[in-house]
Structure formats: structure tokens, C-alpha cells
Design a protein around this motif. Structure first.
Motif, PDB file in Angstrom:
ATOM      1  N   TRP A 367     131.125 119.730  59.918  1.00  0.00           N
ATOM      2  CA  TRP A 367     132.231 120.010  60.555  1.00  0.00           C
ATOM      3  C   TRP A 367     132.867 119.119  61.583  1.00  0.00           C
ATOM      4  O   TRP A 367     133.858 119.050  61.638  1.00  0.00           O
ATOM      5  N   VAL A 368     131.511 118.770  62.402  1.00  0.00           N
ATOM      6  CA  VAL A 368     132.120 117.641  63.450  1.00  0.00           C
ATOM      7  C   VAL A 368     132.403 116.443  62.911  1.00  0.00           C
ATOM      8  O   VAL A 368     133.239 116.043  63.363  1.00  0.00           O
ATOM      9  N   LEU A 369     131.721 116.009  61.800  1.00  0.00           N
ATOM     10  CA  LEU A 369     132.046 114.684  61.247  1.00  0.00           C
ATOM     11  C   LEU A 369     133.391 114.511  60.602  1.00  0.00           C
ATOM     12  O   LEU A 369     134.174 113.902  60.836  1.00  0.00           O
ATOM     13  N   MET A 370     134.014 115.914  59.895  1.00  0.00           N
ATOM     14  CA  MET A 370     135.099 115.777  59.395  1.00  0.00           C
ATOM     15  C   MET A 370     136.256 116.028  60.581  1.00  0.00           C
ATOM     16  O   MET A 370     137.303 116.276  60.210  1.00  0.00           O
ATOM     17  N   ARG A 371     135.790 116.283  61.691  1.00  0.00           N
ATOM     18  CA  ARG A 371     137.160 116.334  62.748  1.00  0.00           C
ATOM     19  C   ARG A 371     136.831 115.211  63.958  1.00  0.00           C
ATOM     20  O   ARG A 371     137.731 115.674  64.975  1.00  0.00           O
ATOM     21  N   LEU A 372     136.222 114.401  63.632  1.00  0.00           N
ATOM     22  CA  LEU A 372     136.069 113.285  64.577  1.00  0.00           C
ATOM     23  C   LEU A 372     137.403 112.744  64.636  1.00  0.00           C
ATOM     24  O   LEU A 372     138.118 112.614  63.674  1.00  0.00           O
ATOM     25  N   PRO A 373     137.985 112.234  65.743  1.00  0.00           N
ATOM     26  CA  PRO A 373     139.268 111.459  66.111  1.00  0.00           C
ATOM     27  C   PRO A 373     139.314 110.154  65.493  1.00  0.00           C
ATOM     28  O   PRO A 373     139.542 109.046  66.307  1.00  0.00           O
ATOM     29  N   VAL A 374     138.925 109.722  64.225  1.00  0.00           N
ATOM     30  CA  VAL A 374     139.061 108.437  63.704  1.00  0.00           C
ATOM     31  C   VAL A 374     139.770 108.592  62.451  1.00  0.00           C
ATOM     32  O   VAL A 374     139.930 109.887  62.121  1.00  0.00           O
ATOM     33  N   ARG A 375     139.923 107.613  61.763  1.00  0.00           N
ATOM     34  CA  ARG A 375     140.417 107.476  60.605  1.00  0.00           C
ATOM     35  C   ARG A 375     139.516 108.258  59.316  1.00  0.00           C
ATOM     36  O   ARG A 375     138.398 108.085  59.592  1.00  0.00           O
ATOM     37  N   PRO A 376     140.206 109.011  58.462  1.00  0.00           N
ATOM     38  CA  PRO A 376     139.497 109.574  57.290  1.00  0.00           C
ATOM     39  C   PRO A 376     138.188 108.807  56.864  1.00  0.00           C
ATOM     40  O   PRO A 376     137.207 109.472  56.474  1.00  0.00           O
ATOM     41  N   LEU A 377     138.804 107.621  56.369  1.00  0.00           N
ATOM     42  CA  LEU A 377     137.864 106.643  55.755  1.00  0.00           C
ATOM     43  C   LEU A 377     136.361 106.486  56.785  1.00  0.00           C
ATOM     44  O   LEU A 377     135.128 106.569  56.197  1.00  0.00           O
ATOM     45  N   LEU A 378     136.583 106.434  57.963  1.00  0.00           N
ATOM     46  CA  LEU A 378     135.669 106.269  58.886  1.00  0.00           C
ATOM     47  C   LEU A 378     134.624 107.575  58.946  1.00  0.00           C
ATOM     48  O   LEU A 378     133.402 107.430  59.156  1.00  0.00           O
ATOM     49  N   ARG A 379     135.508 108.697  58.942  1.00  0.00           N
ATOM     50  CA  ARG A 379     134.937 110.039  58.879  1.00  0.00           C
ATOM     51  C   ARG A 379     133.765 110.147  57.835  1.00  0.00           C
ATOM     52  O   ARG A 379     132.486 110.446  57.915  1.00  0.00           O
ATOM     53  N   HIS A 380     134.299 109.907  56.696  1.00  0.00           N
ATOM     54  CA  HIS A 380     133.522 110.115  55.469  1.00  0.00           C
ATOM     55  C   HIS A 380     132.608 108.855  55.248  1.00  0.00           C
ATOM     56  O   HIS A 380     131.295 109.208  54.708  1.00  0.00           O
ATOM     57  N   GLY A 381     132.847 107.753  55.829  1.00  0.00           N
ATOM     58  CA  GLY A 381     131.665 106.656  55.816  1.00  0.00           C
ATOM     59  C   GLY A 381     130.575 107.095  56.705  1.00  0.00           C
ATOM     60  O   GLY A 381     129.355 106.838  56.480  1.00  0.00           O
ATOM     61  N   ALA A 382     130.877 107.826  57.930  1.00  0.00           N
ATOM     62  CA  ALA A 382     129.656 108.146  58.899  1.00  0.00           C
ATOM     63  C   ALA A 382     128.937 109.260  58.137  1.00  0.00           C
ATOM     64  O   ALA A 382     127.793 109.335  58.253  1.00  0.00           O
ATOM     65  N   ALA A 383     129.540 110.060  57.471  1.00  0.00           N
ATOM     66  CA  ALA A 383     129.120 111.276  56.762  1.00  0.00           C
ATOM     67  C   ALA A 383     128.050 110.624  55.627  1.00  0.00           C
ATOM     68  O   ALA A 383     126.952 111.151  55.408  1.00  0.00           O
ATOM     69  N   LEU A 384     128.400 109.538  54.845  1.00  0.00           N
ATOM     70  CA  LEU A 384     128.024 108.849  53.772  1.00  0.00           C
ATOM     71  C   LEU A 384     126.704 108.323  54.388  1.00  0.00           C
ATOM     72  O   LEU A 384     125.373 108.322  53.986  1.00  0.00           O
ATOM     73  N   ALA A 385     126.814 107.423  55.487  1.00  0.00           N
ATOM     74  CA  ALA A 385     125.798 106.855  56.046  1.00  0.00           C
ATOM     75  C   ALA A 385     124.770 107.872  56.528  1.00  0.00           C
ATOM     76  O   ALA A 385     123.441 107.278  56.293  1.00  0.00           O
ATOM     77  N   LEU A 386     124.936 109.156  57.079  1.00  0.00           N
ATOM     78  CA  LEU A 386     123.996 110.029  57.542  1.00  0.00           C
ATOM     79  C   LEU A 386     123.173 110.456  56.203  1.00  0.00           C
ATOM     80  O   LEU A 386     121.966 110.593  56.475  1.00  0.00           O
ATOM     81  N   CYS A 387     124.008 110.743  55.459  1.00  0.00           N
ATOM     82  CA  CYS A 387     123.134 111.206  54.054  1.00  0.00           C
ATOM     83  C   CYS A 387     122.334 110.122  53.432  1.00  0.00           C
ATOM     84  O   CYS A 387     121.065 110.243  53.126  1.00  0.00           O
ATOM     85  N   ALA A 388     122.767 108.847  53.682  1.00  0.00           N
ATOM     86  CA  ALA A 388     121.928 107.819  53.091  1.00  0.00           C
ATOM     87  C   ALA A 388     120.648 107.338  53.870  1.00  0.00           C
ATOM     88  O   ALA A 388     119.501 107.252  53.166  1.00  0.00           O
ATOM     89  N   LEU A 389     120.836 107.444  55.223  1.00  0.00           N
ATOM     90  CA  LEU A 389     119.655 107.405  56.298  1.00  0.00           C
ATOM     91  C   LEU A 389     118.530 108.508  55.912  1.00  0.00           C
ATOM     92  O   LEU A 389     117.686 108.320  55.959  1.00  0.00           O
TER      93      LEU A 389
END
Length: 521
Positions: A367-389
Motif C-alpha cells: 500500500w505504501v509503495l504504490m502511493r509513494l509520491p514518485v513516478r509509477p516506474l520508480l514505485r514498481h521498481g522499489a517494490a521489485l527491488a524489495l522482493c528481489a532482496l
């Protein structure tokens, strides 16, 4: 709503900083929810099925398989295990078809865990937004703890599935009351209690959600409390039996937690101390950034011109969905707090008992990741990075079980040479027996006797081992101890030395210490 928000943004010459289900990616997820669900299920199977035969059985799993070797009996099940009977019934039915093996039992858990990921995605898609549901499901899929307990032959995968199902039923009921939905919630709440006692801490979470959701909150709370009352009444027969045999078996080792234990549990849920720090930073910093962006945008705008489904109001109000965040936070943290407090009286604060709270945490993080005040690509990239880590942590530092399979090879060689094998503590004879002699393991009533015939015994102390050796006078004694027992009995060598036995070899396996003693020449 999306058009109005986009127009307002253009008119003000500023870009709004939210995102929800109306962007192209979310729309694709909504349109292809079945395809996404199938792929989530397949990914979970691909990650977890290879693990079912990778490690040997351990004690709790051995209890599961031992109980499955005889027709189900409620009194016998409750006397031999510390958990209610639903999982025992389910796994026994499963193993009656596929055979009483650790691989078959673990496969059932894998299927339940994979189904949990799918249902978590569907819950997020239905009541929050599709990207939140997807990333929550992927956080579950890549979690170090979920990879481990998601293939363990115990009830934890089933508890997780029932928690998501009950939360889904709760939100449906609060959206629109009907007899069918009331019955569904009552049945699922009953199933939770009959699967694991500590899962009952979801009841206060449901109460909080009912108090937060919708306009008719008094009636919502009354309806949910009525469902919980039905579940508690249905649970009374099991509860009376447990109280009559208090304390439950195999729970005396659980201790009242302190701050260190609480941090350890949170670290385990996150996967590592680094991931715990990242999660905390995301939750605190992300929420602050969302709040600041909301304030700058005037408090009611949607993310980049999109509308967010919010379970609190059933519409587009309360953006970006703080009430939803509060509900998810209650799921993630309230049972932990209650279990910590309750454990000062009755110890129940154990990571696997409370693993179902991580499902709320995954939703909250997404929920937090998908509402960060950044571009959608960065939001999804951050979520992907968290899953990968998370997945990398699980791969580099997997949770491991005691290596009874390797110990069984040494035990068979020792008994074949006429040596006596002693297992310390006695109850650990059960997982060793599964690998040493499956035929003896299947004989619940005569297991110790059959292993004794193979010169494998279970004793509690070095003194008992010394007495046995002095009477039997074997060519050698192989003592198999868990590493915890080895630490508790540093006097083993000196006690056996007084009986004329000297240590001739020592070997360390994963979670085990094997020491061989022979008569002094």
C-alpha cells in the motif's frame, strides 16, 4: 474522477503524486486477474516444491506424520500435539491418498501457501487496488519465512490461508450484509480457532476493522461480534478438553518474551536486520511522504489522476486510503502486541504462531509503495527491488532443519557394528526414527521397543548413559544430541569417563553433535 483529477492538475500547472487502479498497469491486472492468479500460483510452486525433499524431517513434522499413521482420534490428537484438530484431519486425509511421507505432507503445505498468495492478490485487487494486491502477493512469495513455513508439514500455511479468507469475508460482509456472508465469516472464524489457538488474535483485528469501516459502524461491530461469538461457542468443546489437560503438551519450553525476543521475531518476519530496517523506513518515511504530498495537493486528489478503491468508504473518499492503512496496520501489528502481553501469563509469543500477521504487513508495505509520491516506474521498481532482496536473503541464508537424515546414516552404521546408540533428549528419537527405520516409525505403539531391538535408545541424562554402558558393555556408545542438549550436558565426557568410557570421536552435523565413547584400553 480520473479525468477531473488530471484536468485539475493541468490547470494548476502541477503534477499530482498518487497512483491507483486506473493507470494502464492496474487496468491490465484487473482485466487479467485470472491469468495473474495462475502465474502467482505457478511461481509459488516453482520456488517451494524443490524444497520439499531438500532437508530432513524435524520433530514437529515427525509429530504430524506419527499422528497420520493411525485413525484420527480427537483425544489422542490433542494429547499428542499442542494444536487443534483441523490440520490433523486435513493432512491425514491427504496422506491417506498420497502416502505417509514427509514429501507428501510438505506438498500439501506448498499448495496451501500458493493458494494464500493468490487469495492475497485477489483481496488487494478487490478492496484496495490491483498493484497493491500483486506486490503483497509477491512479497509473500519471496519471503524467507514464508518459503520455509510454506513447505513445512505443519499447520502454518493453512492458518495463513484461513486468515486471508476470513479477512476477505469480513470486508465483503461490511460492504453489504447478507445471511450468506455472515455465515461465511462465522465458519471461517471457527475454522481459525480449530486450526490454531493463537489465530484467535485475529478476532480483535476484525473488531477494529468493523469499527473503522463504513457509516453504520455500531451495526458492523455487532454483526462481527456475533460471528465471533458463534465461533467461540463452537470452540468450547475443544477448549474444555485443553483446559482439563493443561498445560498443553510440548509447550513448556516457550518462555515469556522480552524486548530482545520481540526484535528477533520482527527480524525473522522481515528476513534479516537489513530488511527490517528497510521495511521500517518504508513504512515511516513512505507514510510521511504520502501525507506531505497529500497536503500539498489539497488533501483529496488521486495519484496521477487515478481513483483508489478504499474499503473504508466503498468509494473514492478518504484518499489515499488512510483508513485502509489503519486496518492493514491492525492486521500486521495488533496480534503481535496482544500475544506479547498475553505471553507474560501464558507464553504464546512465537514467530511461527504469529506468522499470519506478516500477510497484513505485506499488504501494508505494498500500500505504501504504490502511493509513494514518485513516478509509477520508480514505485514498481522499489517494490521489485524489495522482493528481489527478500528472495536473495532467503537464498543466501535459508532457514535450516536439524540434519537427522545424515545422523541416521551414522546410526545405522554404528548399530550394525554392535554399538549402542543413545539419543538425547528422548523425544528426539521420533525424527531420527523416521530416517533410521520407517517401519518402526509407522508403529506408533511399539516405536521405542522396535528401535531398542536395533540398539537405538533414548535417554535423558549422562548418568543414565553411564549406567547403561556399565551393564551392557557394548564395544562403543554413540551419543546423538541436539546442539542445545550438548550445551546443557558439558559433563557428559567426565561422567562416562568415570564408567571407563573415553571419547574416541566427535562430529558436528547441522543442529546435532555426535560423540562416540569406547571402553578405555
Amino acid at each position: 474522477m480520473a479525468t477531473q483529477a488530471r484536468s485539475a492538475t493541468q490547470a494548476n500547472g502541477a503534477e499530482l503524486t498518487w497512483s491507483g487502479v486506473a493507470d494502464a498497469g492496474a487496468s491490465w491486472l484487473d482485466r487479467h486477474a485470472l491469468v495473474v492468479s495462475v502465474r502467482l500460483f505457478a511461481v509459488n510452486l516453482a520456488l517451494k516444491l524443490p524444497l520439499v525433499a531438500a532437508q530432513s524431517i524435524w520433530f514437529d513434522e515427525a509429530v504430524t506424520l506419527r499422528n497420520a499413521h493411525a485413525p484420527f482420534d480427537l483425544a489422542s490428537s490433542l494429547a499428542g500435539d499442542a494444536t487443534p484438530p483441523i490440520y490433523a484431519l486435513l493432512v491425514q486425509a491427504w496422506l491417506s491418498v498420497f502416502g505417509v511421507t514427509i514429501e507428501a505432507a510438505r506438498t500439501l503445505s506448498v499448495l496451501l501457501s500458493a493458494a494464500t498468495a493468490v487469495l492475497l492478490f485477489q483481496l488487494g485487487r478487490r478492496f484496495i487496488d490491483a498493484p497493491t494486491g500483486l506486490w503483497a502477493a509477491l512479497l509473500l512469495t519471496t519471503s524467507r519465512y514464508q518459503l520455509y513455513y510454506g513447505h513445512e508439514a505443519r499447520l502454518y500455511a493453512l492458518v495463513g490461508l484461513l486468515c486471508v479468507a476470513s479477512f476477505h469475508a469480513l470486508l465483503l460482509l461490511l460492504e453489504r450484509r447478507s445471511t450468506r456472508r455472515i455465515v461465511a465469516l462465522a465458519v471461517l472464524d471457527t475454522a481459525l480457532l480449530y486450526t490454531h489457538y493463537v489465530a484467535g488474535l485475529m478476532f480483535p483485528v476484525q473488531f477494529v476493522v468493523a469499527a473503522l469501516r463504513g457509516e453504520d459502524r455500531v451495526r458492523n461491530v455487532a454483526t462481527v461480534v456475533a460471528c465471533q461469538a458463534v465461533a467461540l461457542i463452537a470452540f468450547v468443546p475443544c477448549l474444555l478438553y485443553v483446559l482439563s489437560a493443561w498445560p498443553p503438551p510440548m509447550t513448556e519450553w516457550i518462555r515469556a518474551p522480552g524486548a530482545r525476543e520481540a526484535i528477533d521475531v520482527l527480524t525473522g518476519f522481515a528476513g534479516s536486520s537489513t530488511l527490517l530496517a528497510i521495511d521500517a523506513l518504508l513504512l515511516a518515511g513512505g507514510a510521511a511522504a504520502i501525507a506531505a504530498s497529500t497536503s500539498r495537493a489539497g488533501g483529496g486528489a488521486a495519484v496521477r489522476g487515478t481513483a483508489i478503491r478504499d474499503v473504508a468508504g466503498g468509494g473514492v473518499a478518504d484518499e489515499p486510503g488512510w483508513t485502509t492503512a489503519a486496518m492493514l496496520g491492525a492486521w500486521a501489528f495488533l496480534p503481535l502486541v496482544l500475544a506479547f502481553v498475553a505471553s507474560q501469563i501464558v507464553a504464546v509469543f512465537l514467530d511461527r504462531y504469529l506468522l499470519y500477521t506478516t500477510l497484513g504487513l505485506y499488504l501494508l508495505l505494498a500500500w505504501v509503495l504504490m502511493r509513494l509520491p514518485v513516478r509509477p516506474l520508480l514505485r514498481h521498481g522499489a517494490a521489485l527491488a524489495l522482493c528481489a532482496l527478500s528472495l536473495l536473503t532467503a537464498w543466501r541464508d535459508p532457514i535450516t532443519r536439524t540434519d537427522w537424515r545424515a545422523a541416521a546414516e551414522r546410526v545405522r552404521a554404528a548399530s550394525g557394528a554392535g554399538e549402542i546408540v543413545v539419543v538425547v533428549p528422548p523425544y528426539q528419537l521420533l525424527p531420527l526414527a523416521y530416517h533410521v527405520s520407517p517401519e518402526a516409525f509407522a508403529d506408533r505403539e511399539r516405536l521405542p521397543e522396535r528401535l531398542r531391538a536395533e540398539r537405538v535408545l533414548a535417554l535423558a541424562s549422562p548418568r543414565e548413559i553411564a549406567t547403561l554402558a556399565s551393564h551392557a558393555q557394548p564395544p562403543a556408545v554413540l551419543v546423538v544430541m541436539t546442539d542445545t542438549s550438548a550445551a546443557l550436558h558439558p559433563e557428559l565426557a567426565s561422567v562416562l569417563s568415570q564408567s571407563g568410557l573415553e571419547r574416541t570421536s566427535s562430529e558436528t552435523l547441522r543442529g546435532l553433535v555426535l560423540e562416540r565413547f569406547a571402553p578405555r584400553r
